[in-house]
Enzyme design. Structure first.
Site, PDB file in Angstrom:
ATOM      1  N   LYS A 280       7.504 -51.503  12.726  1.00  0.00           N
ATOM      2  CA  LYS A 280       5.537 -51.052  13.202  1.00  0.00           C
ATOM      3  C   LYS A 280       5.567 -51.147  11.328  1.00  0.00           C
ATOM      4  CE  LYS A 280       3.909 -49.557  17.428  1.00  0.00           C
ATOM      5  NZ  LYS A 280       2.574 -50.662  17.961  1.00  0.00           N
TER       6      LYS A 280
ATOM      7  N   THR B 117      -4.093 -53.494  19.058  1.00  0.00           N
ATOM      8  CA  THR B 117      -5.762 -53.075  19.232  1.00  0.00           C
ATOM      9  C   THR B 117      -6.068 -52.027  18.953  1.00  0.00           C
ATOM     10  OG1 THR B 117      -4.914 -51.490  21.052  1.00  0.00           O
ATOM     11  CG2 THR B 117      -5.170 -53.853  22.121  1.00  0.00           C
TER      12      THR B 117
ATOM     13  N   LYS C 270      -0.559 -45.603  15.438  1.00  0.00           N
ATOM     14  CA  LYS C 270      -0.289 -45.930  16.493  1.00  0.00           C
ATOM     15  C   LYS C 270       1.434 -45.382  16.417  1.00  0.00           C
ATOM     16  CE  LYS C 270       0.242 -49.598  13.409  1.00  0.00           C
ATOM     17  NZ  LYS C 270      -0.935 -50.477  13.622  1.00  0.00           N
ATOM     18  N   ARG C 271       2.306 -45.665  17.589  1.00  0.00           N
ATOM     19  CA  ARG C 271       3.475 -45.274  18.137  1.00  0.00           C
ATOM     20  C   ARG C 271       4.262 -45.592  16.529  1.00  0.00           C
ATOM     21  NH1 ARG C 271       6.275 -48.243  21.791  1.00  0.00           N
ATOM     22  NH2 ARG C 271       4.733 -49.255  21.486  1.00  0.00           N
TER      23      ARG C 271
ATOM     24  N   HIS D  37       4.499 -58.401  26.855  1.00  0.00           N
ATOM     25  CA  HIS D  37       3.708 -57.778  26.525  1.00  0.00           C
ATOM     26  C   HIS D  37       4.737 -56.974  24.229  1.00  0.00           C
ATOM     27  CE1 HIS D  37      -0.399 -56.389  28.568  1.00  0.00           C
ATOM     28  NE2 HIS D  37       0.755 -56.688  28.899  1.00  0.00           N
TER      29      HIS D  37
ATOM     30  N   LYS E 119     -10.258 -52.368  17.090  1.00  0.00           N
ATOM     31  CA  LYS E 119     -10.248 -50.649  16.841  1.00  0.00           C
ATOM     32  C   LYS E 119     -11.042 -50.257  15.157  1.00  0.00           C
ATOM     33  CE  LYS E 119      -8.404 -49.455  21.032  1.00  0.00           C
ATOM     34  NZ  LYS E 119      -7.329 -48.618  21.411  1.00  0.00           N
TER      35      LYS E 119
HETATM   36  C1  26Q Z   1      11.642 -51.065  28.717  1.00  0.00           C
HETATM   37  C2  26Q Z   1      12.606 -51.529  28.516  1.00  0.00           C
HETATM   38  C3  26Q Z   1      12.997 -49.668  28.562  1.00  0.00           C
HETATM   39  C4  26Q Z   1      12.373 -48.770  28.998  1.00  0.00           C
HETATM   40  C5  26Q Z   1      11.600 -48.743  27.881  1.00  0.00           C
HETATM   41  C6  26Q Z   1      10.771 -50.052  28.790  1.00  0.00           C
HETATM   42  C7  26Q Z   1       9.304 -50.404  27.808  1.00  0.00           C
HETATM   43  C8  26Q Z   1       8.433 -49.365  27.817  1.00  0.00           C
HETATM   44  C9  26Q Z   1       7.408 -49.805  27.216  1.00  0.00           C
HETATM   45  C10 26Q Z   1       9.256 -51.619  27.220  1.00  0.00           C
HETATM   46  C11 26Q Z   1       7.619 -51.507  26.233  1.00  0.00           C
HETATM   47  C12 26Q Z   1       6.976 -50.062  26.514  1.00  0.00           C
HETATM   48  C13 26Q Z   1       5.905 -50.532  25.901  1.00  0.00           C
HETATM   49  C14 26Q Z   1       5.211 -51.304  25.244  1.00  0.00           C
HETATM   50  C15 26Q Z   1       3.873 -51.549  24.648  1.00  0.00           C
HETATM   51  O1  26Q Z   1       3.481 -50.668  24.350  1.00  0.00           O
HETATM   52  N1  26Q Z   1       3.449 -52.957  23.485  1.00  0.00           N
HETATM   53  C16 26Q Z   1       2.813 -53.137  23.088  1.00  0.00           C
HETATM   54  O2  26Q Z   1       1.121 -54.118  24.038  1.00  0.00           O
HETATM   55  C17 26Q Z   1      -0.262 -54.060  23.663  1.00  0.00           C
HETATM   56  C18 26Q Z   1      -0.877 -54.676  25.068  1.00  0.00           C
HETATM   57  O3  26Q Z   1      -0.433 -55.451  24.854  1.00  0.00           O
HETATM   58  C19 26Q Z   1       0.281 -54.627  22.751  1.00  0.00           C
HETATM   59  O4  26Q Z   1      -1.329 -54.713  21.976  1.00  0.00           O
HETATM   60  C20 26Q Z   1       0.797 -54.002  21.282  1.00  0.00           C
HETATM   61  O5  26Q Z   1       1.524 -55.069  20.801  1.00  0.00           O
HETATM   62  C21 26Q Z   1       2.477 -53.996  22.074  1.00  0.00           C
HETATM   63  O6  26Q Z   1       3.528 -53.622  21.382  1.00  0.00           O
END
Ligand code: 26Q
Length: 764
Positions: A510, A612, A504-505, A322, A616
């Site tokens: 972003k 996403t 968004k976050r 992702h 929406k």
């Molecule tokens: C990884 C290593 C250490 C600590 C935290 C993490 C970590 C935590 C959360 C890495 C990634 C995330 C979350 C990622 C995320 O939300 N990605 C989003 O996924 C969506 C669904 O596929 C996409 O639409 C977004 O583009 C993408 O940013």
């Protein structure tokens, strides 16, 4: 079904006396949940022996289960009617806490896929953690983000504790209990399940056996079992925080595998048939420790040899990536991993050796090994073992083949595929935007509810009367949002302004910073008498910053400071409004999205995997102002460039950019330098850290995300959007084209794609 539901709900409401009784909202919510459970009893019940897919995810963001189930079963109208007859409105749903067991996109996608799987009659169960505290609740004090804990469990009446299915999870010699809490995910044809594990101590657990020094000290006075299912993403800047994250990941994946194997035993089949019983989708790298755990179980408990176990794991697991950010690909130091999971670590070594032996001749072996420099690379393990690896939008799937996993791609190109994300349209349109749902129903009937592609037929309804009705619906939604913001946060918002929405976050990639610098640019234009015929615009932001992410928090502070600056300026406030809506979550999103006139999707090309929220917003009629990144590309392909506001460098152009020095832009572009200078002890305060990150760099290169490079084309795209917005009929046609285009992004289709291309479950 409707009648049964209505009767049951009526009976339950009888027992609630008085409208102002304490806790009335929770009681009403429970009454609706109980009536729904009565309906669920009459549906075909799940068979634990049937073949299924399991979605392993550290995050789920389901929003209210009660409203989600109403939407999936098509009961939301009858529910509103029954409540209304008794004198209640449905407003209470949005006043209760959502289970916020995730950060953002990845968690919400997991929930959309579960909702859709039930709707298209696919057996897909979710497995995750029942965090006691979900993501923090955000409020804004003195323009800055403050974080408080979020208690959601009381507001979630659907959960069923299944203590008799408790399993044990071992960390070395220490054992904890994993107690499952199950939530039904229902449609008219099937009930799937989200199983969330809660960690409990069996006996007082002594973790000192493997927790040394720092790790042990941090947990000394705490019940470590409670910590394991306590917090979503414990801060991982300390060894103990890292250990806890790894324990969480192992805790829920090991418990889920144990429970799946318990179900499998009931089928009486041979273990060699396991891949015909279960397919496991790894939602990013977080649950990847499931791979060595299953290898361990198959070899130690079922007596398989390592190679056979590995083949079986390959057939069972597949992995979704992702994110392209290198820092998000999970890694563990060998010393930490072997200390926390001494029984699992040997299987990682075996996998690594297997890779060395079978890929001896491969020149890039060193790059793709699982263990490198005493570090375990979970993504490499996931790709090596899984039979399929997918990205989440076309461009993203190309990027992972060309850069993140290029060596793996040359080795096994057949593993890689794209499955573009989708959204649960019954939540994001039918539930969230009743006006638009009816607009469509009146014109094309109701079949699109179960078959979103049919919604594309809506584009032929572009007569002046149709478009006028569409605009009226949008205006009503804007009014509803304004009222909600007034009553919940005491924020004012004029519905006659154009609503430009970035939700968004908060993250540098972003580029909320580009948006707010753009507002400052317009503000300077106004001061210099250069703002001509501008339609008043509300720049609406919402999103959370990770608690330890300094620059993201500075961006929130800047947004709120600019809001204050404009509010105090009698002339400026006639043209602009900046609004930061606190505590972005599913229920707030459901109010903001239907009211948006413009969808801000500003990520630097090549950085946003898919997005996403963009889907929406398009589905609710907001054209996109955005870069050619993630799923924006696909949205624009369907909706037409002319109906959106595309700007900025393309990912290939950025790739080809040999050197980039934002100073060159700063010194040659007056407009940009004047805006950027406002960050330094300007009228909205001191944002030197952001100023420096743009021009000099911090621990990252200067303007890593090319804000200044894309600023001029962003401003001209804004101008085009504002210009078009002044012609309502022209703008409404663009809205209509985007609604029709979004018919391609149903999570129903996405989950069917996962099944057709990856899981290949039989027919049901
Ligand atoms: C990884 C290593 C250490 C600590 C935290 C993490 C970590 C935590 C959360 C890495 C990634 C995330 C979350 C990622 C995320 O939300 N990605 C989003 O996924 C969506 C669904 O596929 C996409 O639409 C977004 O583009 C993408 O940013």
């Amino acid at each position: 079904m409707k009648e049964l539901f209505a009767n049951s709900l009526n009976a339950k409401l009888e027992k609630i006396s008085g409208k102002s009784s304490k806790n009335i909202k929770r009681r009403l919510n429970r009454a609706v949940a109980a009536a729904l459970l009565d309906v669920l009893c009459t549906l075909p019940q799940r068979k634990l022996t049937e073949q299924k897919a399991a979605y392993f995810s550290a995050e789920f963001l389901p929003g209210s289960f009660v409203t989600g189930s109403l939407a999936n079963l098509g009961l939301e109208d009858i529910c509103a009617e029954v409540l209304k007859r008794k004198g209640y409105s449905t407003d209470f749903f949005s006043e209760l806490a959502d289970p916020a067991l995730g950060n953002g996109g990845l968690g919400r996608l997991a929930s959309c896929l579960l909702d859709s799987a039930a709707a298209v009659n696919l057996p897909l169960d979710g497995y995750g953690i029942r965090y006691k505290y979900g993501i923090f609740k955000q409020s804004i004090k003195d323009n800055e983000q403050t974080e408080t804990v979020d208690l959601w469990q009381e507001d979630c009446p659907f959960e069923k504790e299944n203590r008799d299915e408790t399993v044990r999870v071992c960390f070395g010699d220490c054992t904890v209990l994993a107690v499952p809490f199950d939530l039904p995910i229902a449609s008219k044809t099937r009930i799937n399940r989200l199983r969330l594990w809660q960690c409990e101590a069996e006996n007082p657990v002594d973790f000192s056996a493997f927790c040394s020094g720092d790790i042990c000290a941090a947990f000394k006075d705490k019940n470590l079992a409670e910590c394991i299912s306590g917090f979503l993403y414990p801060p991982d800047n300390t060894e103990s925080g890292k250990a806890l994250r790894l324990m969480q990941q192992y805790f829920f994946t090991a418990a889920s595998l144990a429970s799946i194997l318990n179900d499998f035993k009931k089928t009486g089949r041979s273990i060699s048939d396991l891949a015909e019983f279960i397919k496991i989708q790894l939602n990013d790298t977080h649950p990847t420790v499931a791979i060595p755990e299953l290898l361990r179980l198959l070899t130690e408990d079922y007596g398989m040899d390592f190679d056979d176990a590995l083949t079986l794991c390959g057939e069972i697991f597949s992995y979704t990536n992702h994110t392209v950010m290198a820092e998000a690909l999970e890694c563990w130091s060998v010393s930490l991993f072997s200390k926390v999971l001494p029984n699992v670590y040997p299987y990682i070594v075996m996998l690594n050796n297997h890779m060395k032996n079978s890929l001896k001749a491969h020149t890039q072996l060193k790059e793709i090994l699982i263990i490198k420099n005493h570090t375990i690379h979970m993504a490499n393990m996931a790709v090596y073992v899984s039979h399929k690896v997918n990205g989440v939008a076309k461009i993203h799937s190309e990027i992972i083949k060309a850069s993140v996993f290029d060596s793996f791609y040359s080795l096994t190109p057949q593993k890689f595929l794209n499955v573009t994300n989708g959204i649960a349209h019954r939540r994001w349109l039918c539930l969230a935007n009743k006006g638009l749902e009816q607009f469509a129903n009146k014109r094309i009937g109701t079949e699109w509810r179960d078959d979103l592609p049919q919604l594309s037929k809506i584009k032929q309804f572009n007569s002046p009367a149709d478009l006028e009705e569409l605009l009226k619906i949008k205006y009503e939604n804007k009014r509803a949002l304004s009222n909600y913001l007034k009553s919940s946060f005491n924020l004012s918002l004029d519905p006659d302004f154009m609503f430009s929405v970035q939700i968004k976050r908060i993250h540098e990639y972003k580029r909320q910073l580009l948006n707010i610098l753009g507002v400052l640019g317009l503000y300077l234009d106004l001061k210099n008498n250069e703002l001509k015929d501008f339609h008043p615009t509300a720049f609406i932001f919402s999103g959370k910053a990770a608690p330890g992410y300094y620059n993201a928090k500075q961006i929130i502070k800047l947004i709120n400071s600019v809001a204050e600056l404009i509010e105090k300026d009698q002339t400026a406030k006639k043209y602009f409004k900046v609004l930061f809506i606190p505590d972005y979550n599913v229920k707030n999103a459901m109010k903001i999205i239907p009211a948006a006139d413009l969808s801000e999707q500003l990520s630097t090309a090549g950085t946003e995997a898919s997005g996403t929220g963009n889907m929406k917003l398009a589905l609710n009629g907001a054209p996109t102002i955005g870069t050619l990144d993630g799923a924006n590309i696909e949205i624009v392909d369907y909706a037409g460039m002319e109906n959106n506001y595309i700007f900025g460098a393309k990912s290939e152009e950025l790739e080809a950019l040999k050197s980039y020095d934002p100073m060159d832009i700063y010194y040659t572009n007056d407009r940009i330098s004047r805006v950027v200078d406002l960050l330094k002890q300007g009228p909205c305060g001191d944002f030197t850290a952001l100023f420096n990150s743009l021009l000099f760099g911090d621990y990252n290169p200067a303007d890593r995300y090319k804000v200044l490079l894309d600023y001029p084309s962003y401003m001209s795209a804004r101008k085009r959007a504002n210009e078009d917005y002044k012609s309502p009929a022209l703008y409404a046609e663009k809205m209509l084209m985007n609604i029709a285009a979004a018919s391609h992004f149903s999570a129903d289709s996405t989950v069917k794609n996962y099944n057709e291309k990856i899981w290949k479950l039989g027919s049901f």
